[in-house]
Scaffold this motif. Structure first.
Motif, PDB file in Angstrom:
ATOM      1  N   LEU A   1       0.847  -1.192   0.000  1.00 38.26           N
ATOM      2  CA  LEU A   1       0.000   0.000   0.000  1.00 38.26           C
ATOM      3  C   LEU A   1       0.882   1.240   0.000  1.00 38.26           C
ATOM      4  CD1 LEU A   1      -2.710  -1.065   2.611  1.00 38.26           C
ATOM      5  CD2 LEU A   1      -2.931  -0.991   0.122  1.00 38.26           C
ATOM      6  N   LYS A   2       0.589   2.156  -0.924  1.00 42.79           N
ATOM      7  CA  LYS A   2       1.384   3.387  -1.023  1.00 42.79           C
ATOM      8  C   LYS A   2       1.291   4.207   0.257  1.00 42.79           C
ATOM      9  CE  LYS A   2       0.000   3.241  -5.525  1.00 42.79           C
ATOM     10  NZ  LYS A   2      -1.194   3.539  -6.152  1.00 42.79           N
ATOM     11  N   SER A   3       0.140   4.170   0.889  1.00 39.39           N
ATOM     12  CA  SER A   3      -0.028   4.927   2.136  1.00 39.39           C
ATOM     13  C   SER A   3       0.850   4.345   3.247  1.00 39.39           C
ATOM     14  CB  SER A   3      -1.493   4.924   2.571  1.00 39.39           C
ATOM     15  OG  SER A   3      -1.953   3.599   2.750  1.00 39.39           O
ATOM     16  N   VAL A   4       0.985   3.028   3.273  1.00 40.58           N
ATOM     17  CA  VAL A   4       1.828   2.377   4.287  1.00 40.58           C
ATOM     18  C   VAL A   4       3.287   2.708   4.039  1.00 40.58           C
ATOM     19  CG1 VAL A   4       2.581   0.146   5.215  1.00 40.58           C
ATOM     20  CG2 VAL A   4       0.156   0.525   4.707  1.00 40.58           C
ATOM     21  N   LEU A   5       3.719   2.617   2.774  1.00 42.57           N
ATOM     22  CA  LEU A   5       5.097   2.981   2.438  1.00 42.57           C
ATOM     23  C   LEU A   5       5.330   4.453   2.739  1.00 42.57           C
ATOM     24  CD1 LEU A   5       7.910   2.561   1.285  1.00 42.57           C
ATOM     25  CD2 LEU A   5       6.927   2.818  -1.017  1.00 42.57           C
TER      26      LEU A   5
ATOM     27  N   THR B   1      18.698   9.812  -4.352  1.00 45.89           N
ATOM     28  CA  THR B   1      19.254   8.652  -3.651  1.00 45.89           C
ATOM     29  C   THR B   1      18.844   8.616  -2.182  1.00 45.89           C
ATOM     30  OG1 THR B   1      21.341   9.817  -3.286  1.00 45.89           O
ATOM     31  CG2 THR B   1      21.225   8.330  -5.183  1.00 45.89           C
ATOM     32  N   GLY B   2      18.744   9.766  -1.540  1.00 40.31           N
ATOM     33  CA  GLY B   2      18.333   9.798  -0.130  1.00 40.31           C
ATOM     34  C   GLY B   2      16.936   9.227   0.068  1.00 40.31           C
ATOM     35  N   ILE B   3      16.045   9.571  -0.837  1.00 41.57           N
ATOM     36  CA  ILE B   3      14.678   9.044  -0.764  1.00 41.57           C
ATOM     37  C   ILE B   3      14.692   7.546  -1.071  1.00 41.57           C
ATOM     38  CG2 ILE B   3      12.397   9.106  -1.863  1.00 41.57           C
ATOM     39  CD1 ILE B   3      12.959  12.164  -2.339  1.00 41.57           C
ATOM     40  N   LEU B   4      15.476   7.153  -2.072  1.00 42.82           N
ATOM     41  CA  LEU B   4      15.539   5.737  -2.438  1.00 42.82           C
ATOM     42  C   LEU B   4      16.114   4.894  -1.297  1.00 42.82           C
ATOM     43  CD1 LEU B   4      14.831   3.764  -4.655  1.00 42.82           C
ATOM     44  CD2 LEU B   4      17.108   4.123  -5.631  1.00 42.82           C
TER      45      LEU B   4
ATOM     46  N   ILE C   1      13.382   4.332   1.126  1.00 42.48           N
ATOM     47  CA  ILE C   1      12.465   3.325   0.583  1.00 42.48           C
ATOM     48  C   ILE C   1      13.069   1.926   0.724  1.00 42.48           C
ATOM     49  CG2 ILE C   1      11.350   2.493  -1.528  1.00 42.48           C
ATOM     50  CD1 ILE C   1      11.040   5.484  -2.341  1.00 42.48           C
ATOM     51  N   CYS C   2      14.356   1.808   0.436  1.00 43.08           N
ATOM     52  CA  CYS C   2      15.036   0.508   0.594  1.00 43.08           C
ATOM     53  C   CYS C   2      14.875  -0.016   2.014  1.00 43.08           C
ATOM     54  CB  CYS C   2      16.528   0.632   0.272  1.00 43.08           C
ATOM     55  SG  CYS C   2      16.918   0.862  -1.470  1.00 43.08           S
ATOM     56  N   TYR C   3      15.133   0.844   2.996  1.00 42.47           N
ATOM     57  CA  TYR C   3      15.014   0.423   4.392  1.00 42.47           C
ATOM     58  C   TYR C   3      13.570   0.104   4.762  1.00 42.47           C
ATOM     59  CZ  TYR C   3      19.838   1.136   5.785  1.00 42.47           C
ATOM     60  OH  TYR C   3      21.191   1.016   5.917  1.00 42.47           O
TER      61      TYR C   3
ATOM     62  N   ASN D   1      16.796  -3.952  -1.807  1.00 42.20           N
ATOM     63  CA  ASN D   1      17.941  -3.201  -2.303  1.00 42.20           C
ATOM     64  C   ASN D   1      17.738  -2.771  -3.761  1.00 42.20           C
ATOM     65  OD1 ASN D   1      20.431  -2.184  -3.012  1.00 42.20           O
ATOM     66  ND2 ASN D   1      21.593  -3.802  -2.018  1.00 42.20           N
ATOM     67  N   PHE D   2      17.132  -1.606  -3.929  1.00 44.06           N
ATOM     68  CA  PHE D   2      16.913  -1.076  -5.275  1.00 44.06           C
ATOM     69  C   PHE D   2      18.239  -0.677  -5.931  1.00 44.06           C
ATOM     70  CE2 PHE D   2      12.708  -0.509  -3.386  1.00 44.06           C
ATOM     71  CZ  PHE D   2      11.903  -1.021  -4.389  1.00 44.06           C
ATOM     72  N   PHE D   3      19.221  -0.335  -5.120  1.00 41.93           N
ATOM     73  CA  PHE D   3      20.522   0.037  -5.672  1.00 41.93           C
ATOM     74  C   PHE D   3      21.170  -1.166  -6.361  1.00 41.93           C
ATOM     75  CE2 PHE D   3      19.748   3.309  -2.538  1.00 41.93           C
ATOM     76  CZ  PHE D   3      20.078   4.454  -3.252  1.00 41.93           C
ATOM     77  N   LYS D   4      20.976  -2.336  -5.799  1.00 39.01           N
ATOM     78  CA  LYS D   4      21.496  -3.545  -6.432  1.00 39.01           C
ATOM     79  C   LYS D   4      20.743  -3.826  -7.726  1.00 39.01           C
ATOM     80  CE  LYS D   4      23.638  -7.652  -4.838  1.00 39.01           C
ATOM     81  NZ  LYS D   4      23.854  -8.505  -3.697  1.00 39.01           N
ATOM     82  N   ASP D   5      19.431  -3.583  -7.713  1.00 35.82           N
ATOM     83  CA  ASP D   5      18.639  -3.736  -8.936  1.00 35.82           C
ATOM     84  C   ASP D   5      19.177  -2.813 -10.031  1.00 35.82           C
ATOM     85  OD1 ASP D   5      17.021  -5.522  -7.566  1.00 35.82           O
ATOM     86  OD2 ASP D   5      15.393  -4.084  -7.254  1.00 35.82           O
ATOM     87  N   ILE D   6      19.511  -1.597  -9.628  1.00 37.15           N
ATOM     88  CA  ILE D   6      20.068  -0.630 -10.588  1.00 37.15           C
ATOM     89  C   ILE D   6      21.442  -1.103 -11.056  1.00 37.15           C
ATOM     90  CG2 ILE D   6      20.965   1.725 -10.841  1.00 37.15           C
ATOM     91  CD1 ILE D   6      18.725   2.532  -8.759  1.00 37.15           C
ATOM     92  N   ALA D   7      22.273  -1.522 -10.110  1.00 37.43           N
ATOM     93  CA  ALA D   7      23.625  -1.981 -10.450  1.00 37.43           C
ATOM     94  C   ALA D   7      23.588  -3.178 -11.389  1.00 37.43           C
ATOM     95  CB  ALA D   7      24.391  -2.333  -9.173  1.00 37.43           C
TER      96      ALA D   7
END
Length: 116
Positions: free
Chosen positions: A24-28, A50-53, A56-58, A63-69
């Motif tokens: 749920l977007k509201s929960v996130l 990146t700070g927002i991402l 979100i990761c936490y 790990n969205f950064f790994k997805d990007i990498a």
């Protein structure tokens, strides 16, 4: 705003993860101290700060950064702890081999002197 030809759409990554896991977007939004509308905007945008991402990761424990990498070419370098530990192991092995080399040189010199 000028887009990079190498852009990785982080909004699409986020959107796919949220939809797949039925988050749920509201929960996130609450988890990252923002509202659901802000999360909706992150999903629409092609890039996210990146700070927002990281927040979100936490919040999602993903790990969205790994997805990007993973979307970058394999020949790109990294500086991660595993790489450093490999270098450290190599440095230790080199030092050990150098020490063995010194000992062998000394032993060789002693044997040569004994033959004379």
């Amino acid at each position: 705003m000028l887009k990079s030809k190498h852009n990785i759409n982080t909004g699409a990554l986020l959107r796919a993860h949220i939809q797949k896991n039925r988050i749920l977007k509201s929960v996130l939004g609450s988890a990252i101290n923002r509202n659901g509308l802000a999360v909706n905007e992150y999903m629409k945008n092609e890039s996210i700060q990146t700070g927002i991402l990281i927040d979100i990761c936490y919040a999602l424990k993903h790990n969205f950064f790994k997805d990007i990498a993973n979307q970058l070419p394999d020949d790109f370098t990294t500086t991660n702890p595993t790489d450093r530990s490999l270098i450290s192991e190599k440095d230790q092995l080199i030092a050990q081999l150098q020490e063995e080399n010194k000992v062998l040189k000394i032993q060789n010199e002693v044997l040569i002197r004994m033959k004379k």
